[in-house]
Motif scaffolding. Structure first.
Motif, PDB file in Angstrom:
ATOM      1  N   ALA A 158      28.801 -27.436  -2.847  1.00  0.00           N
ATOM      2  CA  ALA A 158      27.728 -27.974  -2.024  1.00  0.00           C
ATOM      3  C   ALA A 158      26.370 -27.345  -2.336  1.00  0.00           C
ATOM      4  CB  ALA A 158      28.042 -27.765  -0.548  1.00  0.00           C
ATOM      5  N   LYS A 159      26.382 -26.070  -2.712  1.00  0.00           N
ATOM      6  CA  LYS A 159      25.108 -25.381  -2.931  1.00  0.00           C
ATOM      7  C   LYS A 159      25.331 -24.113  -3.735  1.00  0.00           C
ATOM      8  CE  LYS A 159      25.716 -23.882   1.800  1.00  0.00           C
ATOM      9  NZ  LYS A 159      25.168 -23.950   3.135  1.00  0.00           N
ATOM     10  N   VAL A 160      24.208 -23.513  -4.100  1.00  0.00           N
ATOM     11  CA  VAL A 160      24.213 -22.277  -4.877  1.00  0.00           C
ATOM     12  C   VAL A 160      23.297 -21.294  -4.169  1.00  0.00           C
ATOM     13  CG1 VAL A 160      23.471 -21.269  -7.078  1.00  0.00           C
ATOM     14  CG2 VAL A 160      24.693 -23.419  -7.075  1.00  0.00           C
ATOM     15  N   VAL A 162      17.101 -13.433 -12.156  1.00  0.00           N
ATOM     16  CA  VAL A 162      18.347 -13.825 -11.491  1.00  0.00           C
ATOM     17  C   VAL A 162      19.445 -12.869 -11.946  1.00  0.00           C
ATOM     18  CG1 VAL A 162      20.056 -15.650 -11.222  1.00  0.00           C
ATOM     19  CG2 VAL A 162      17.628 -16.231 -11.366  1.00  0.00           C
ATOM     20  N   THR A 163      20.069 -12.197 -10.979  1.00  0.00           N
ATOM     21  CA  THR A 163      21.134 -11.240 -11.295  1.00  0.00           C
ATOM     22  C   THR A 163      22.481 -11.648 -10.710  1.00  0.00           C
ATOM     23  OG1 THR A 163      20.541  -9.908  -9.369  1.00  0.00           O
ATOM     24  CG2 THR A 163      19.542  -9.298 -11.499  1.00  0.00           C
ATOM     25  N   ARG A 164      22.470 -12.655  -9.828  1.00  0.00           N
ATOM     26  CA  ARG A 164      23.722 -13.115  -9.215  1.00  0.00           C
ATOM     27  C   ARG A 164      23.576 -14.568  -8.796  1.00  0.00           C
ATOM     28  NH1 ARG A 164      27.937 -10.396  -5.580  1.00  0.00           N
ATOM     29  NH2 ARG A 164      28.772 -12.130  -4.379  1.00  0.00           N
ATOM     30  N   ASP A 192      30.402 -24.704   4.085  1.00  0.00           N
ATOM     31  CA  ASP A 192      30.524 -23.694   5.137  1.00  0.00           C
ATOM     32  C   ASP A 192      30.154 -22.294   4.649  1.00  0.00           C
ATOM     33  OD1 ASP A 192      31.438 -25.553   7.060  1.00  0.00           O
ATOM     34  OD2 ASP A 192      33.459 -25.442   6.213  1.00  0.00           O
ATOM     35  N   ASP A 193      29.483 -22.206   3.510  1.00  0.00           N
ATOM     36  CA  ASP A 193      29.033 -20.943   2.907  1.00  0.00           C
ATOM     37  C   ASP A 193      30.169 -20.056   2.396  1.00  0.00           C
ATOM     38  OD1 ASP A 193      26.362 -21.607   3.263  1.00  0.00           O
ATOM     39  OD2 ASP A 193      26.254 -20.642   5.231  1.00  0.00           O
ATOM     40  N   ASN A 194      31.339 -20.626   2.146  1.00  0.00           N
ATOM     41  CA  ASN A 194      32.423 -19.884   1.500  1.00  0.00           C
ATOM     42  C   ASN A 194      32.174 -19.864  -0.003  1.00  0.00           C
ATOM     43  OD1 ASN A 194      34.130 -19.470   3.876  1.00  0.00           O
ATOM     44  ND2 ASN A 194      34.383 -21.682   3.804  1.00  0.00           N
ATOM     45  N   ILE A 195      32.375 -18.724  -0.628  1.00  0.00           N
ATOM     46  CA  ILE A 195      32.147 -18.591  -2.067  1.00  0.00           C
ATOM     47  C   ILE A 195      33.307 -19.225  -2.835  1.00  0.00           C
ATOM     48  CG2 ILE A 195      31.925 -16.986  -3.994  1.00  0.00           C
ATOM     49  CD1 ILE A 195      30.532 -15.060  -2.064  1.00  0.00           C
ATOM     50  N   ILE A 196      32.978 -20.131  -3.737  1.00  0.00           N
ATOM     51  CA  ILE A 196      33.977 -20.734  -4.626  1.00  0.00           C
ATOM     52  C   ILE A 196      34.132 -19.866  -5.864  1.00  0.00           C
ATOM     53  CG2 ILE A 196      34.496 -22.743  -6.052  1.00  0.00           C
ATOM     54  CD1 ILE A 196      32.890 -24.381  -3.955  1.00  0.00           C
ATOM     55  N   THR A 197      33.009 -19.477  -6.454  1.00  0.00           N
ATOM     56  CA  THR A 197      33.007 -18.565  -7.594  1.00  0.00           C
ATOM     57  C   THR A 197      31.633 -17.900  -7.667  1.00  0.00           C
ATOM     58  OG1 THR A 197      33.551 -18.327  -9.954  1.00  0.00           O
ATOM     59  CG2 THR A 197      32.281 -20.265  -9.333  1.00  0.00           C
ATOM     60  N   THR A 198      31.582 -16.773  -8.339  1.00  0.00           N
ATOM     61  CA  THR A 198      30.347 -15.987  -8.451  1.00  0.00           C
ATOM     62  C   THR A 198      30.136 -15.574  -9.894  1.00  0.00           C
ATOM     63  OG1 THR A 198      30.520 -15.116  -6.204  1.00  0.00           O
ATOM     64  CG2 THR A 198      29.225 -13.828  -7.752  1.00  0.00           C
ATOM     65  N   ILE A 220      33.122 -24.403 -15.188  1.00  0.00           N
ATOM     66  CA  ILE A 220      34.307 -23.876 -14.511  1.00  0.00           C
ATOM     67  C   ILE A 220      35.495 -24.597 -15.127  1.00  0.00           C
ATOM     68  CG2 ILE A 220      35.505 -23.622 -12.311  1.00  0.00           C
ATOM     69  CD1 ILE A 220      32.716 -23.985 -10.961  1.00  0.00           C
ATOM     70  N   GLN A 221      36.332 -23.858 -15.855  1.00  0.00           N
ATOM     71  CA  GLN A 221      37.441 -24.487 -16.561  1.00  0.00           C
ATOM     72  C   GLN A 221      38.769 -24.056 -15.944  1.00  0.00           C
ATOM     73  OE1 GLN A 221      37.511 -23.874 -20.800  1.00  0.00           O
ATOM     74  NE2 GLN A 221      38.755 -25.684 -21.076  1.00  0.00           N
ATOM     75  N   PHE A 222      39.679 -25.011 -15.821  1.00  0.00           N
ATOM     76  CA  PHE A 222      40.990 -24.753 -15.248  1.00  0.00           C
ATOM     77  C   PHE A 222      42.010 -24.664 -16.368  1.00  0.00           C
ATOM     78  CE2 PHE A 222      38.430 -27.045 -12.172  1.00  0.00           C
ATOM     79  CZ  PHE A 222      38.447 -26.139 -11.119  1.00  0.00           C
TER      80      PHE A 222
END
Length: 94
Positions: free
Chosen positions: A20-22, A54-56, A63-69, A87-89
């Protein structure tokens, strides 16, 4: 056992629905994401804010849950502002 193409496709669809967002440097929120889906991966392209280091980058759901960082980076946006992340599976484990 390898992850089947069917399940990779399911992971791609679910992840696409979640993105949803970054959050840049844990401060600046971006919602204008360009997502390209492939059979086993997703590429997210975004325009970084100008004139910052940008460092992160946190990829979040609604809902502001982190998917990946992505951390431990240093992108000077006075030089470039377009950022692309894939993002590769793939199969993991032993």
């Amino acid at each position: 056992m390898a992850v089947s193409d069917y399940f990779k496709g399911q992971l791609v669809d679910v992840t696409d629905g979640l993105l949803a967002k970054v959050l840049i440097n844990q401060m600046t929120e971006l919602t204008d994401l360009t997502v390209t889906k492939y059979s086993d991966s997703i590429t997210v392209e975004l325009i970084l804010p100008p004139d910052m280091i940008v460092t992160r980058i946190d990829f979040l759901d609604a809902d502001d849950n982190i998917i990946t960082t992505i951390a431990g980076i240093e992108i000077d946006t006075s030089v470039t502002t377009v950022f692309s992340h894939n993002i590769q599976f793939v199969q993991g484990g032993a």
